[in-house]
Design a protein around this motif. Sequence first.
Motif, PDB file in Angstrom:
ATOM      1  N   THR A  85      48.292  34.586 -30.104  1.00 11.89           N
ATOM      2  CA  THR A  85      47.678  33.303 -30.449  1.00 11.89           C
ATOM      3  C   THR A  85      46.547  33.020 -29.481  1.00 11.89           C
ATOM      4  O   THR A  85      46.654  33.272 -28.273  1.00 11.89           O
ATOM      5  N   SER A  88      42.876  30.151 -29.111  1.00 13.20           N
ATOM      6  CA  SER A  88      42.230  28.930 -29.593  1.00 13.20           C
ATOM      7  C   SER A  88      40.804  29.227 -30.040  1.00 13.20           C
ATOM      8  O   SER A  88      40.076  29.981 -29.393  1.00 13.20           O
ATOM      9  N   LYS A 145      37.335  27.082 -31.805  1.00 12.77           N
ATOM     10  CA  LYS A 145      36.761  25.788 -32.153  1.00 12.77           C
ATOM     11  C   LYS A 145      36.632  25.658 -33.662  1.00 12.77           C
ATOM     12  O   LYS A 145      36.128  26.548 -34.331  1.00 12.77           O
ATOM     13  N   SER A 146      37.098  24.526 -34.169  1.00 14.92           N
ATOM     14  CA  SER A 146      37.043  24.291 -35.619  1.00 14.92           C
ATOM     15  C   SER A 146      35.648  23.834 -36.004  1.00 14.92           C
ATOM     16  O   SER A 146      34.994  23.074 -35.295  1.00 14.92           O
ATOM     17  N   GLU A 188      35.829  19.670 -37.300  1.00  8.30           N
ATOM     18  CA  GLU A 188      35.917  18.634 -36.281  1.00  8.30           C
ATOM     19  C   GLU A 188      35.313  19.148 -34.981  1.00  8.30           C
ATOM     20  O   GLU A 188      35.776  20.150 -34.437  1.00  8.30           O
ATOM     21  N   GLU A 242      37.091  19.870 -31.052  1.00 11.57           N
ATOM     22  CA  GLU A 242      38.512  20.191 -31.145  1.00 11.57           C
ATOM     23  C   GLU A 242      38.671  21.677 -31.438  1.00 11.57           C
ATOM     24  O   GLU A 242      37.811  22.301 -32.069  1.00 11.57           O
ATOM     25  N   SER A 243      39.757  22.237 -31.026  1.00  8.48           N
ATOM     26  CA  SER A 243      40.043  23.657 -31.233  1.00  8.48           C
ATOM     27  C   SER A 243      41.406  23.788 -31.896  1.00  8.48           C
ATOM     28  O   SER A 243      42.288  22.943 -31.736  1.00  8.48           O
ATOM     29  N   LYS A 244      41.547  24.833 -32.632  1.00 11.52           N
ATOM     30  CA  LYS A 244      42.801  25.105 -33.332  1.00 11.52           C
ATOM     31  C   LYS A 244      43.344  26.459 -32.901  1.00 11.52           C
ATOM     32  O   LYS A 244      42.587  27.354 -32.504  1.00 11.52           O
ATOM     33  N   GLU A 245      44.644  26.591 -32.991  1.00 12.56           N
ATOM     34  CA  GLU A 245      45.317  27.825 -32.610  1.00 12.56           C
ATOM     35  C   GLU A 245      45.318  28.801 -33.783  1.00 12.56           C
ATOM     36  O   GLU A 245      45.642  28.430 -34.911  1.00 12.56           O
TER      37      GLU A 245
END
Length: 622
Positions: free
Chosen positions: A205, A207, A209-210, A213, A216-219
């Motif tokens: 996993t 991170s 960046k989305s 948005e 914010e960052s997503k996994e």
Amino acid sequence: MIDYYSSIKEVSGLNTNRYEPKARFQPSKYDKLLVRRLLHRLKCGSIDMDYLRNKQKKPHEQPDTKDPFLLWHGDEEDELHMRKGPQHIAPPKKPPPTHAESYNPSEEYLPTDEQLKEWEELETADRPHGLFVPTKFKNLRSVGSYQHSVREAFERCLDLYLCPRVMKRRLNIDPESLVPSLPRAADLRPFPTAMAVQFDTPAMTYSVKSAEEEGESKEVEETAMVRCLSVSPDGQYLVSGASDGFVRMWEVQTGRLLRSWNIAALVLADKKDKEEEKADENENETTTKEEDSEQDKNKPKPVVSIEWNPNSSHHCLIAAVENCAVIIATGTGGSDDAELTDALLSSAYNKRSAAGSTGGDNANINNSRAAKAVKWLPPPKTKRETPLSAYATFSGPITILRTNKEMAKVKWHKKGDYFLTVSPKANAASVLIHQLSKASSQQPFGKVKKGFGEIQCACFHPTKPFLFVASIQHVRVYHLIKQSMVKRLLSGCRWISSIDIHPSGDHVIIGSLDRRMCWFDLDLSNTPYKTLKYHERAIRSVGFHRRYPLMASSSDDGSIHVFHSMVYSDLMRNPLVVPVKVLRGGHSVVNKLGVLDFVFHPTQPWLFSAGADGKIILYQDI
């Protein structure tokens, strides 16, 4: 006259007790020869029993029989062979007539008006029956002469005159006789046949960046591909390097995960110290490029190569990530082996500490060329691990070797003190040889000649001071003491991917991305003794077993081919290579990548395989 000899025979004392000669009791050799000749003529039929019984004075030449026989007896064929000039070639026979050429064909063979119009528009050669049109007659007397007979005869003669013909002799050879007689696979056991244990690697996993948005960052969770494998000399432990940057140590018998080291994090932490000192030079880059670079930084770097020390007394391994090679103490040694391992690693640990305290990274490298290409660095300070063995002192990363370019391969020498690193983009510093006991490095090549190509992999000879260096298409053998090239092996492959040497040291196999596996006999020639092409996609790894006569190759098609490779001590006998097993179904193909690496068990006829699907599978002889 005085008679010196009288007619009366008197027995004298000379030769009175002499035995009769042995030749008088044996048959005459001349009679034996006559009997043999007569028997031979009797078998051939030139004489019969009447001649032997003196009933016939002359032997008959041909029996008086009333059986039918050929008048000419093939004399015309002999005349054709005896005559001078070019060889006579008989014209090819015309094909026999079909149902459509019958005078009373079935309705299905008779053309309709539409078909006749289509045939008239076509060329003569494209028509189904040429100039002939199927026609139905009531009886055979109603059939007239064929109007195109003269034209077809003329065209046939023209074809025979203009078209060249060659006489080809047909060989009546049984195809099975051309196939070499190979032993049955069941007679060549043991070899790995079935899947026994599966080791599952955890998913990685990281991170990202989305795009929706900002800020914010997503996994993101992905399957960690297992890139490389290695087994301890006693066969008790297995280490794997994955694309998530972790080096994991497994227990072979139970499949339990014992230790895991995040090597990519160590390398990244070492890089951050230098990146803070440097000024930002890429201020004018676009935001998209910055986001891509941030994603690349967040994504862990893979472990591209790993190998356990082949010396059973040295419990350590080396792993390559990016442009760094990390030496790791496994902490698995016994009472005797732990002392030798600690002595080996403590020397490198003390020297790297001295280098770090004085501020000079290359204080322990005497070679000026190697000092520019490699640096021995201390790893970042982490919490000290407890070794698995109660006798071991070190456990975990000991030191880091950083080169200028990314590494592709690491390889130990058989004695366990020297090892080499391969960096294909480093030109003259592509191959570096290091000594762990002295924490020193050396660069064997000063410059790279034109046409040499990028070095893909390298390895040491098991018994002689030879170094095998494989470029994209060739393999060069160098003598390390004489510092000269001994031999150049011509593979004929487009891109070499892996290389391995037989334990005897007289045979070399290489695998290539164009699906070929080449076997070289170093005593015969610089060209391949055998070229095997069994896989459907690129070959990723090849290797010999160190104890059993086994050889294998893994490919991106998700299969592993196992071969029986017997090398005889008699130099007059060629090696025996027999395919015995194809291991399929264990790994699935992910992103066109299949089985990335494999390794044999050192003492058992077992095989470990690593795939792009994140699985490690142990195949055993069941």
